[in-house]
Design a protein around this motif. Structure first.
Motif, PDB file in Angstrom:
ATOM      1  N   VAL A  47       0.855  -1.190   0.000  1.00 29.38           N
ATOM      2  CA  VAL A  47       0.000   0.000   0.000  1.00 29.38           C
ATOM      3  C   VAL A  47       0.893   1.244   0.000  1.00 29.38           C
ATOM      4  CG1 VAL A  47      -1.731   1.295   1.307  1.00 29.38           C
ATOM      5  CG2 VAL A  47      -1.858  -1.197   1.200  1.00 29.38           C
ATOM      6  N   PRO A  48       0.644   2.213  -0.872  1.00 27.96           N
ATOM      7  CA  PRO A  48       1.459   3.432  -0.907  1.00 27.96           C
ATOM      8  C   PRO A  48       1.531   4.113   0.461  1.00 27.96           C
ATOM      9  CG  PRO A  48       0.017   3.356  -2.816  1.00 27.96           C
ATOM     10  CD  PRO A  48      -0.392   2.219  -1.921  1.00 27.96           C
ATOM     11  N   ILE A  49       2.677   4.746   0.733  1.00 31.60           N
ATOM     12  CA  ILE A  49       2.914   5.339   2.049  1.00 31.60           C
ATOM     13  C   ILE A  49       1.846   6.357   2.417  1.00 31.60           C
ATOM     14  CG2 ILE A  49       4.519   6.766   3.381  1.00 31.60           C
ATOM     15  CD1 ILE A  49       6.809   5.485   1.876  1.00 31.60           C
ATOM     16  N   ARG A  50       1.416   7.157   1.444  1.00 29.01           N
ATOM     17  CA  ARG A  50       0.448   8.216   1.766  1.00 29.01           C
ATOM     18  C   ARG A  50      -0.914   7.659   2.167  1.00 29.01           C
ATOM     19  NH1 ARG A  50       1.020   8.200  -3.797  1.00 29.01           N
ATOM     20  NH2 ARG A  50      -0.895   7.931  -5.040  1.00 29.01           N
ATOM     21  N   TRP A  51      -1.199   6.422   1.755  1.00 31.68           N
ATOM     22  CA  TRP A  51      -2.471   5.808   2.122  1.00 31.68           C
ATOM     23  C   TRP A  51      -2.349   4.896   3.347  1.00 31.68           C
ATOM     24  CZ3 TRP A  51      -3.916   3.890  -3.485  1.00 31.68           C
ATOM     25  CH2 TRP A  51      -4.185   5.013  -4.280  1.00 31.68           C
ATOM     26  N   GLY A  52      -1.137   4.641   3.787  1.00 29.85           N
ATOM     27  CA  GLY A  52      -0.911   3.678   4.859  1.00 29.85           C
ATOM     28  C   GLY A  52      -1.682   3.957   6.137  1.00 29.85           C
ATOM     29  N   PRO A  53      -1.545   5.169   6.732  1.00 26.81           N
ATOM     30  CA  PRO A  53      -2.263   5.444   7.994  1.00 26.81           C
ATOM     31  C   PRO A  53      -3.775   5.293   7.865  1.00 26.81           C
ATOM     32  CG  PRO A  53      -0.540   7.080   7.613  1.00 26.81           C
ATOM     33  CD  PRO A  53      -0.643   6.267   6.356  1.00 26.81           C
ATOM     34  N   SER A  54      -4.329   5.785   6.744  1.00 29.78           N
ATOM     35  CA  SER A  54      -5.784   5.675   6.561  1.00 29.78           C
ATOM     36  C   SER A  54      -6.208   4.222   6.412  1.00 29.78           C
ATOM     37  CB  SER A  54      -6.213   6.470   5.328  1.00 29.78           C
ATOM     38  OG  SER A  54      -5.889   7.838   5.477  1.00 29.78           O
ATOM     39  N   MET A  55      -5.421   3.437   5.656  1.00 30.50           N
ATOM     40  CA  MET A  55      -5.741   2.030   5.466  1.00 30.50           C
ATOM     41  C   MET A  55      -5.630   1.251   6.774  1.00 30.50           C
ATOM     42  SD  MET A  55      -6.710  -0.259   3.305  1.00 30.50           S
ATOM     43  CE  MET A  55      -6.365   0.444   1.688  1.00 30.50           C
ATOM     44  N   ALA A  56      -4.627   1.609   7.606  1.00 30.23           N
ATOM     45  CA  ALA A  56      -4.417   0.900   8.867  1.00 30.23           C
ATOM     46  C   ALA A  56      -5.602   1.069   9.811  1.00 30.23           C
ATOM     47  CB  ALA A  56      -3.139   1.389   9.537  1.00 30.23           C
ATOM     48  N   ILE A  57      -6.308   2.179   9.698  1.00 27.01           N
ATOM     49  CA  ILE A  57      -7.503   2.403  10.533  1.00 27.01           C
ATOM     50  C   ILE A  57      -8.762   1.964   9.803  1.00 27.01           C
ATOM     51  CG2 ILE A  57      -8.914   4.166  11.643  1.00 27.01           C
ATOM     52  CD1 ILE A  57      -6.387   5.737  12.196  1.00 27.01           C
ATOM     53  N   GLY A  58      -8.832   2.267   8.505  1.00 30.16           N
ATOM     54  CA  GLY A  58     -10.041   1.962   7.751  1.00 30.16           C
ATOM     55  C   GLY A  58     -10.321   0.480   7.630  1.00 30.16           C
ATOM     56  N   LEU A  59      -9.264  -0.340   7.418  1.00 27.16           N
ATOM     57  CA  LEU A  59      -9.464  -1.781   7.246  1.00 27.16           C
ATOM     58  C   LEU A  59     -10.084  -2.427   8.482  1.00 27.16           C
ATOM     59  CD1 LEU A  59      -9.166  -4.359   5.630  1.00 27.16           C
ATOM     60  CD2 LEU A  59      -6.784  -4.503   6.384  1.00 27.16           C
ATOM     61  N   PRO A  60      -9.536  -2.216   9.705  1.00 30.53           N
ATOM     62  CA  PRO A  60     -10.185  -2.837  10.870  1.00 30.53           C
ATOM     63  C   PRO A  60     -11.578  -2.292  11.148  1.00 30.53           C
ATOM     64  CG  PRO A  60      -8.383  -1.394  11.550  1.00 30.53           C
ATOM     65  CD  PRO A  60      -8.279  -1.558  10.072  1.00 30.53           C
ATOM     66  N   VAL A  61     -11.839  -1.021  10.785  1.00 28.17           N
ATOM     67  CA  VAL A  61     -13.179  -0.476  10.969  1.00 28.17           C
ATOM     68  C   VAL A  61     -14.174  -1.223  10.072  1.00 28.17           C
ATOM     69  CG1 VAL A  61     -14.643   1.545  10.573  1.00 28.17           C
ATOM     70  CG2 VAL A  61     -12.445   1.799  11.743  1.00 28.17           C
ATOM     71  N   VAL A  62     -13.778  -1.466   8.832  1.00 26.14           N
ATOM     72  CA  VAL A  62     -14.641  -2.229   7.915  1.00 26.14           C
ATOM     73  C   VAL A  62     -14.846  -3.645   8.452  1.00 26.14           C
ATOM     74  CG1 VAL A  62     -14.838  -3.186   5.596  1.00 26.14           C
ATOM     75  CG2 VAL A  62     -13.997  -0.858   5.910  1.00 26.14           C
ATOM     76  N   GLU A  63     -13.773  -4.256   8.967  1.00 28.76           N
ATOM     77  CA  GLU A  63     -13.906  -5.601   9.546  1.00 28.76           C
ATOM     78  C   GLU A  63     -14.861  -5.588  10.742  1.00 28.76           C
ATOM     79  OE1 GLU A  63      -9.580  -7.581   8.445  1.00 28.76           O
ATOM     80  OE2 GLU A  63      -9.814  -6.488  10.324  1.00 28.76           O
ATOM     81  N   ALA A  64     -14.811  -4.535  11.546  1.00 28.79           N
ATOM     82  CA  ALA A  64     -15.728  -4.434  12.682  1.00 28.79           C
ATOM     83  C   ALA A  64     -17.167  -4.306  12.204  1.00 28.79           C
ATOM     84  CB  ALA A  64     -15.343  -3.230  13.548  1.00 28.79           C
ATOM     85  N   VAL A  65     -17.377  -3.572  11.108  1.00 32.09           N
ATOM     86  CA  VAL A  65     -18.721  -3.452  10.528  1.00 32.09           C
ATOM     87  C   VAL A  65     -19.235  -4.826  10.098  1.00 32.09           C
ATOM     88  CG1 VAL A  65     -20.015  -2.547   8.566  1.00 32.09           C
ATOM     89  CG2 VAL A  65     -18.440  -1.056   9.815  1.00 32.09           C
ATOM     90  N   VAL A  66     -18.369  -5.616   9.466  1.00 31.64           N
ATOM     91  CA  VAL A  66     -18.752  -6.973   9.065  1.00 31.64           C
ATOM     92  C   VAL A  66     -19.120  -7.800  10.295  1.00 31.64           C
ATOM     93  CG1 VAL A  66     -17.913  -9.137   8.064  1.00 31.64           C
ATOM     94  CG2 VAL A  66     -17.361  -6.958   6.963  1.00 31.64           C
ATOM     95  N   ALA A  67     -18.295  -7.711  11.348  1.00 31.56           N
ATOM     96  CA  ALA A  67     -18.521  -8.510  12.554  1.00 31.56           C
ATOM     97  C   ALA A  67     -19.871  -8.216  13.191  1.00 31.56           C
ATOM     98  CB  ALA A  67     -17.397  -8.260  13.565  1.00 31.56           C
ATOM     99  N   VAL A  68     -20.287  -6.953  13.162  1.00 30.35           N
ATOM    100  CA  VAL A  68     -21.571  -6.575  13.772  1.00 30.35           C
ATOM    101  C   VAL A  68     -22.728  -6.824  12.813  1.00 30.35           C
ATOM    102  CG1 VAL A  68     -22.909  -4.663  14.718  1.00 30.35           C
ATOM    103  CG2 VAL A  68     -20.474  -4.885  15.286  1.00 30.35           C
ATOM    104  N   ALA A  69     -22.548  -6.418  11.544  1.00 25.55           N
ATOM    105  CA  ALA A  69     -23.651  -6.507  10.577  1.00 25.55           C
ATOM    106  C   ALA A  69     -24.065  -7.935  10.291  1.00 25.55           C
ATOM    107  CB  ALA A  69     -23.249  -5.808   9.275  1.00 25.55           C
ATOM    108  N   VAL A  70     -23.143  -8.900  10.431  1.00 29.31           N
ATOM    109  CA  VAL A  70     -23.475 -10.279  10.107  1.00 29.31           C
ATOM    110  C   VAL A  70     -24.463 -10.882  11.113  1.00 29.31           C
ATOM    111  CG1 VAL A  70     -21.675 -11.460  11.450  1.00 29.31           C
ATOM    112  CG2 VAL A  70     -22.392 -12.397   9.247  1.00 29.31           C
ATOM    113  N   LEU A  71     -24.644 -10.224  12.253  1.00 29.89           N
ATOM    114  CA  LEU A  71     -25.535 -10.757  13.281  1.00 29.89           C
ATOM    115  C   LEU A  71     -27.004 -10.439  13.021  1.00 29.89           C
ATOM    116  CD1 LEU A  71     -23.430  -9.879  16.462  1.00 29.89           C
ATOM    117  CD2 LEU A  71     -23.470 -12.016  15.179  1.00 29.89           C
ATOM    118  N   PHE A  72     -27.282  -9.413  12.218  1.00 30.82           N
ATOM    119  CA  PHE A  72     -28.666  -8.993  12.000  1.00 30.82           C
ATOM    120  C   PHE A  72     -29.190  -9.539  10.667  1.00 30.82           C
ATOM    121  CE2 PHE A  72     -26.575  -5.784  14.618  1.00 30.82           C
ATOM    122  CZ  PHE A  72     -27.429  -5.752  15.724  1.00 30.82           C
TER     123      PHE A  72
END
Length: 329
Positions: A41-66
């Motif tokens: 991942v390009p350096i300029r996108w690294g910090p955003s990706m490092a936070i955005g990816l687990p946030v999306v995973e958390a959305v999956v973890a919660v949304a799959v229950l409903f």
């Protein structure tokens, strides 16, 4: 009814996996940022990706229950796994094996075929969840409330236990690293009695230094790490060196962690009949004051340290030449 419980349990398992992944990444952002960079991942996108990816995973973890969001969550999970698997395949094709850090610092192991297989299994589970959500949209509403609540509580408890176990494992690695850094001078003095160690193969069969010191031959312990490219390059040379020194030297490749992975890594490098063993934690490295990989420790047939620790591939080659000459430094 049994199918309904199967649909609910599959959703709980998928949610637990993605929840663990999200929490692991968010609780160790430095490791996540490093992993993101290692995956190209390009350096300029690294910090955003490092936070955005687990946030999306958390959305999956919660949304799959409903029931009204489970199908969307499953589709998103398949997409994430497909992208991640494609990135892994590209790196493996280039001969690169960075640490996965899929669950944060608790899973800092080099990527490999096992990672691809694991992702394929998770993708299959996500597809099952998606189909189940479409075919049985009434789940979990039609199930007994106490059963639904009990299974949900069990899933949450199991997730917490697995996370805590991972934290303990990560803490142990940090303690080992701290112990290595506090050892003082690297390596044992020449002439010191070589400490006994226990090394294990894929069948969990124990090998000791005493059992390696046979027939008057010296022993070379070569400490490696599967994610170390210099280690891989050195390992590919070892069979030729073994053929030249088989009468005077026993070469043992020593890693740590999973014995099956170490054995597979050894076969990938073509080390042949040389044993690829693992230590428990960093026990052997600590006892011999080895601080990095690749490193070599040469032990005389009488059980004494024959030379200083060799750090780096060239230094390990020098140890092999020393063993071949049979001269004590």
């Amino acid at each position: 009814m049994l199918i309904g419980y199967g649909v609910w349990i599959s959703r709980l398992v998928l949610g637990a996996v993605f929840g663990l992944s999200a929490v692991g990444k968010l609780t160790d952002l430095p490791a996540t940022r490093k992993s993101v960079a290692d995956f190209g991942v390009p350096i300029r996108w690294g910090p955003s990706m490092a936070i955005g990816l687990p946030v999306v995973e958390a959305v999956v973890a919660v949304a799959v229950l409903f029931p009204w969001t489970a199908a969307f969550a499953a589709l998103l999970a398949v997409f994430l796994l497909a992208v991640f698997t494609a990135a892994i395949a590209r790196l493996l094709a280039r001969g690169k094996r960075p640490s996965c850090s899929c669950f944060g610092s608790v899973s800092e192991k080099p990527i490999g075929v096992r990672t691809v297989v694991r992702n394929a299994m998770l993708a299959a589970l996500a597809l099952v969840v998606g189909v189940g959500a479409v075919v049985h949209p009434e789940v979990p509403g039609v199930l007994a409330t106490d059963a639904v609540g009990g299974l949900l509580a069990l899933a949450v408890l199991s997730t917490v236990v697995v996370w805590l176990f991972g934290q303990v494992h990560a803490l142990r690695r940090r303690v080992d690293a701290h112990a290595v850094s506090a050892l003082g001078a690297e390596g044992l003095p020449v002439g010191a009695v070589a400490p006994e160690v226990e090394l294990f193969d894929t069948r969990d069969v124990r090998t000791t230094l005493e059992s390696l010191l046979v027939q008057g031959r010296q022993v070379l312990l070569v400490f490696v790490h599967p994610g170390c490219e210099l280690c891989a390059a050195l390992a590919r040379e070892l069979p030729a060196w073994r053929a030249r020194t088989v009468d005077v030297l026993t070469i043992v490749v020593v890693g740590n962690g999973d014995a099956a992975e170490q054995d597979r890594w050894g076969r990938e490098q073509g080390i042949g009949e040389m044993p690829a063993l693992v230590q428990r934690g960093n026990e052997a490295a600590l006892r011999y004051r080895v601080r990095g990989t690749p490193s070599g420790v040469l032990i005389a047939a009488d059980g004494h340290v024959l030379a200083p620790v060799a750090r780096g591939a060239m230094a390990v080659r020098d140890l092999i030449l020393l063993a071949k000459k049979g001269v004590r430094q």
